[in-house]
Motif scaffolding. Structure first.
Motif, mmCIF file in Angstrom:
data_model
loop_
_atom_site.group_PDB
_atom_site.id
_atom_site.type_symbol
_atom_site.label_atom_id
_atom_site.label_comp_id
_atom_site.label_asym_id
_atom_site.label_seq_id
_atom_site.Cartn_x
_atom_site.Cartn_y
_atom_site.Cartn_z
ATOM 1 N N VAL A 205 -17.300 39.553 53.395
ATOM 2 C CA VAL A 205 -15.956 38.552 53.218
ATOM 3 C C VAL A 205 -14.727 39.541 53.896
ATOM 4 C CG1 VAL A 205 -14.544 38.172 51.035
ATOM 5 C CG2 VAL A 205 -16.830 38.129 50.641
ATOM 6 N N GLU A 206 -14.841 40.921 53.782
ATOM 7 C CA GLU A 206 -13.873 41.660 54.555
ATOM 8 C C GLU A 206 -14.548 42.913 54.500
ATOM 9 O OE1 GLU A 206 -11.835 42.260 56.852
ATOM 10 O OE2 GLU A 206 -10.659 40.521 55.974
ATOM 11 N N HIS A 207 -13.894 44.010 55.464
ATOM 12 C CA HIS A 207 -14.209 45.204 55.639
ATOM 13 C C HIS A 207 -13.044 46.047 55.579
ATOM 14 C CE1 HIS A 207 -12.783 45.308 59.713
ATOM 15 N NE2 HIS A 207 -13.502 44.136 59.948
ATOM 16 N N GLY A 208 -13.311 47.450 55.376
ATOM 17 C CA GLY A 208 -12.100 48.439 55.088
ATOM 18 C C GLY A 208 -11.739 49.047 56.391
ATOM 19 N N LEU A 209 -11.813 48.369 57.693
ATOM 20 C CA LEU A 209 -11.454 48.955 58.983
ATOM 21 C C LEU A 209 -10.107 48.115 59.154
ATOM 22 C CD1 LEU A 209 -14.502 49.206 61.016
ATOM 23 C CD2 LEU A 209 -12.994 51.245 60.363
ATOM 24 N N PHE A 210 -8.956 48.860 58.932
ATOM 25 C CA PHE A 210 -7.584 48.262 59.321
ATOM 26 C C PHE A 210 -7.265 48.371 60.720
ATOM 27 C CE2 PHE A 210 -8.074 47.552 54.890
ATOM 28 C CZ PHE A 210 -6.763 46.644 54.428
ATOM 29 N N ILE A 211 -7.514 47.711 61.632
ATOM 30 C CA ILE A 211 -7.201 47.855 63.061
ATOM 31 C C ILE A 211 -5.881 47.074 63.306
ATOM 32 C CG2 ILE A 211 -8.157 47.826 65.451
ATOM 33 C CD1 ILE A 211 -9.675 49.495 63.493
ATOM 34 N N GLY A 212 -4.934 48.005 64.174
ATOM 35 C CA GLY A 212 -3.831 47.114 64.393
ATOM 36 C C GLY A 212 -2.935 46.697 63.569
ATOM 37 N N ILE A 213 -3.058 47.140 62.445
ATOM 38 C CA ILE A 213 -2.035 46.515 61.316
ATOM 39 C C ILE A 213 -0.910 47.576 60.595
ATOM 40 C CG2 ILE A 213 -2.183 45.793 58.923
ATOM 41 C CD1 ILE A 213 -5.056 44.897 59.257
ATOM 42 N N ALA A 214 -1.263 48.791 60.689
ATOM 43 C CA ALA A 214 -0.023 49.877 60.193
ATOM 44 C C ALA A 214 0.536 50.192 61.783
ATOM 45 C CB ALA A 214 -0.701 51.327 59.911
ATOM 46 N N SER A 215 2.009 50.031 61.251
ATOM 47 C CA SER A 215 2.946 50.673 62.262
ATOM 48 C C SER A 215 3.370 52.209 62.385
ATOM 49 C CB SER A 215 4.040 49.648 62.536
ATOM 50 O OG SER A 215 4.983 49.714 61.227
ATOM 51 N N LEU A 216 3.032 52.646 61.223
ATOM 52 C CA LEU A 216 3.668 53.919 60.936
ATOM 53 C C LEU A 216 3.169 54.560 59.725
ATOM 54 C CD1 LEU A 216 6.083 56.241 61.198
ATOM 55 C CD2 LEU A 216 7.340 54.898 59.374
ATOM 56 N N ALA A 217 2.812 55.955 60.023
ATOM 57 C CA ALA A 217 2.056 56.617 58.679
ATOM 58 C C ALA A 217 2.911 57.820 58.437
ATOM 59 C CB ALA A 217 0.725 57.013 59.168
ATOM 60 N N ILE A 218 3.107 58.105 56.995
ATOM 61 C CA ILE A 218 3.810 59.418 56.636
ATOM 62 C C ILE A 218 2.926 60.023 55.921
ATOM 63 C CG2 ILE A 218 5.615 59.959 55.070
ATOM 64 C CD1 ILE A 218 6.758 57.242 55.419
ATOM 65 N N ILE A 219 2.647 61.342 56.629
ATOM 66 C CA ILE A 219 1.574 62.099 56.010
ATOM 67 C C ILE A 219 2.442 63.271 55.502
ATOM 68 C CG2 ILE A 219 -0.260 63.712 56.839
ATOM 69 C CD1 ILE A 219 -0.524 60.254 57.382
ATOM 70 N N ALA A 220 1.987 63.747 54.098
ATOM 71 C CA ALA A 220 2.618 64.792 53.501
ATOM 72 C C ALA A 220 1.576 65.935 53.891
ATOM 73 C CB ALA A 220 2.850 64.442 52.086
ATOM 74 N N GLY A 221 2.167 67.270 54.029
ATOM 75 C CA GLY A 221 1.573 68.410 53.956
ATOM 76 C C GLY A 221 2.201 69.473 52.916
ATOM 77 N N PRO A 222 1.767 70.700 53.310
ATOM 78 C CA PRO A 222 2.582 71.669 52.503
ATOM 79 C C PRO A 222 4.111 71.782 52.833
ATOM 80 C CG PRO A 222 0.326 72.399 52.841
ATOM 81 C CD PRO A 222 0.626 71.019 53.547
ATOM 82 N N ASP A 223 4.184 71.744 54.180
ATOM 83 C CA ASP A 223 5.611 71.724 54.614
ATOM 84 C C ASP A 223 6.359 70.663 54.619
ATOM 85 O OD1 ASP A 223 4.993 74.606 55.328
ATOM 86 O OD2 ASP A 223 4.124 73.908 57.144
ATOM 87 N N GLY A 224 6.037 69.586 53.932
ATOM 88 C CA GLY A 224 6.852 68.317 53.807
ATOM 89 C C GLY A 224 6.041 67.345 54.456
ATOM 90 N N ALA A 225 6.706 66.186 54.920
ATOM 91 C CA ALA A 225 6.345 64.840 55.452
ATOM 92 C C ALA A 225 6.628 64.716 56.933
ATOM 93 C CB ALA A 225 6.979 63.829 54.710
ATOM 94 N N ARG A 226 5.464 64.366 57.479
ATOM 95 C CA ARG A 226 5.665 64.071 59.133
ATOM 96 C C ARG A 226 5.133 62.503 59.410
ATOM 97 N NH1 ARG A 226 0.666 64.739 61.709
ATOM 98 N NH2 ARG A 226 -1.074 65.332 60.513
ATOM 99 N N LYS A 227 5.664 61.986 60.577
ATOM 100 C CA LYS A 227 5.175 60.724 60.721
ATOM 101 C C LYS A 227 4.259 60.605 61.988
ATOM 102 C CE LYS A 227 10.002 59.320 59.309
ATOM 103 N NZ LYS A 227 11.300 58.805 59.862
ATOM 104 N N LEU A 228 3.443 59.793 61.772
ATOM 105 C CA LEU A 228 2.541 59.230 63.093
ATOM 106 C C LEU A 228 2.902 57.733 63.139
ATOM 107 C CD1 LEU A 228 -0.995 60.294 61.877
ATOM 108 C CD2 LEU A 228 0.379 61.379 63.456
ATOM 109 N N GLY A 229 3.322 57.662 64.530
ATOM 110 C CA GLY A 229 3.637 56.115 65.025
ATOM 111 C C GLY A 229 5.127 55.959 65.197
#
Length: 230
Positions: A205-229
């Motif tokens: 029916v569908e699969h969990g690979l999301f390819i070419g859909i996200a344009s930005l990722a906000i990644i949080a770590g101990p020092d705060g948030a950074r951006k991918l994309g």
């Protein structure tokens, strides 16, 4: 900073992209739930959005917290979707569906002009596959579909157990009433090709690979948030 605090940091950063009056896809999972809680606070203060939830679980939380909802049929074109991910690689390819909502998540995300992923740094990987890849399948012909997935994996040089997800005494059922095969591939060298080939299996029916859909990722770590994309 503990895991929940990092998720809140990512949700806070994503909320800055939400504008008054937006048609908003609202994701599923622990990080997305932190986003819903923060969004509800803004709504209570007069902020206007129309939300489309990606799962029944998210819908229940939104109703509980007073976030206004519409169905995707009522709002078939969305401005933005904000959702979590189980894995994200440097090309913003994702594995999603650990909670079982991958079909609705993908439908909502692709109905949106933009998708932003929110996650903590533990979800960032060099290559997808350490997290089990969810594959949503029809219950009819399950054995045949599983054999087809096994053969496809072998053609891609992928090994590892492919099992039907369980819940309690029976199989897990998605919001759409389907089953999920969890594929423990470990590493997926060519996620694009695998995604394309999985789509060609009739029982998938569908699969969990999301390819070419996200344009930005906000990644949080101990020092705060950074951006991918961008």
């Amino acid at each position: 900073m503990d895991a929940r605090q990092m998720k809140i940091k990512a949700a806070e950063a994503a909320l800055e992209y939400v504008e008054d009056g937006m048609r908003l896809g609202i994701g599923t999972g622990s990080t997305a739930e932190e986003f819903v809680r923060l969004l509800a606070e803004k709504v209570a203060g007069g902020f206007r959005i129309q939300g489309v939830p990606t799962s029944e679980r998210t819908a229940r939380l939104c109703v509980e917290l007073g976030v206004p909802l519409k169905s995707l049929d009522e709002l078939p074109e969305l401005d933005l979707t904000i959702d979590g991910a189980d894995e994200v690689d440097p090309q913003l390819r994702l594995i999603k569906g650990g909670g079982g909502a991958l079909l609705r998540e993908k439908i909502v995300a692709t109905a949106s002009s933009r998708m932003i992923v929110i996650a903590d740094e533990t979800k960032v990987v060099d290559m997808l596959g350490a997290f089990k890849l969810p594959i949503e399948v029809n219950s009819f012909g399950l054995v045949a579909t599983r054999i087809a997935v096994d053969k496809l994996a072998a053609r891609h040089g992928l090994t590892g157990d492919i099992s039907v997800r369980a819940s309690g005494d029976g199989p897990f059922r998605t919001d759409g009433g389907h089953l999920i095969l969890d594929a423990s591939f470990g590493r997926i060298p060519d996620a694009d090709a695998l995604a394309r080939d999985l789509n060609a299996i009739a029982g998938v029916v569908e699969h969990g690979l999301f390819i070419g859909i996200a344009s930005l990722a906000i990644i949080a770590g101990p020092d705060g948030a950074r951006k991918l994309g961008a």
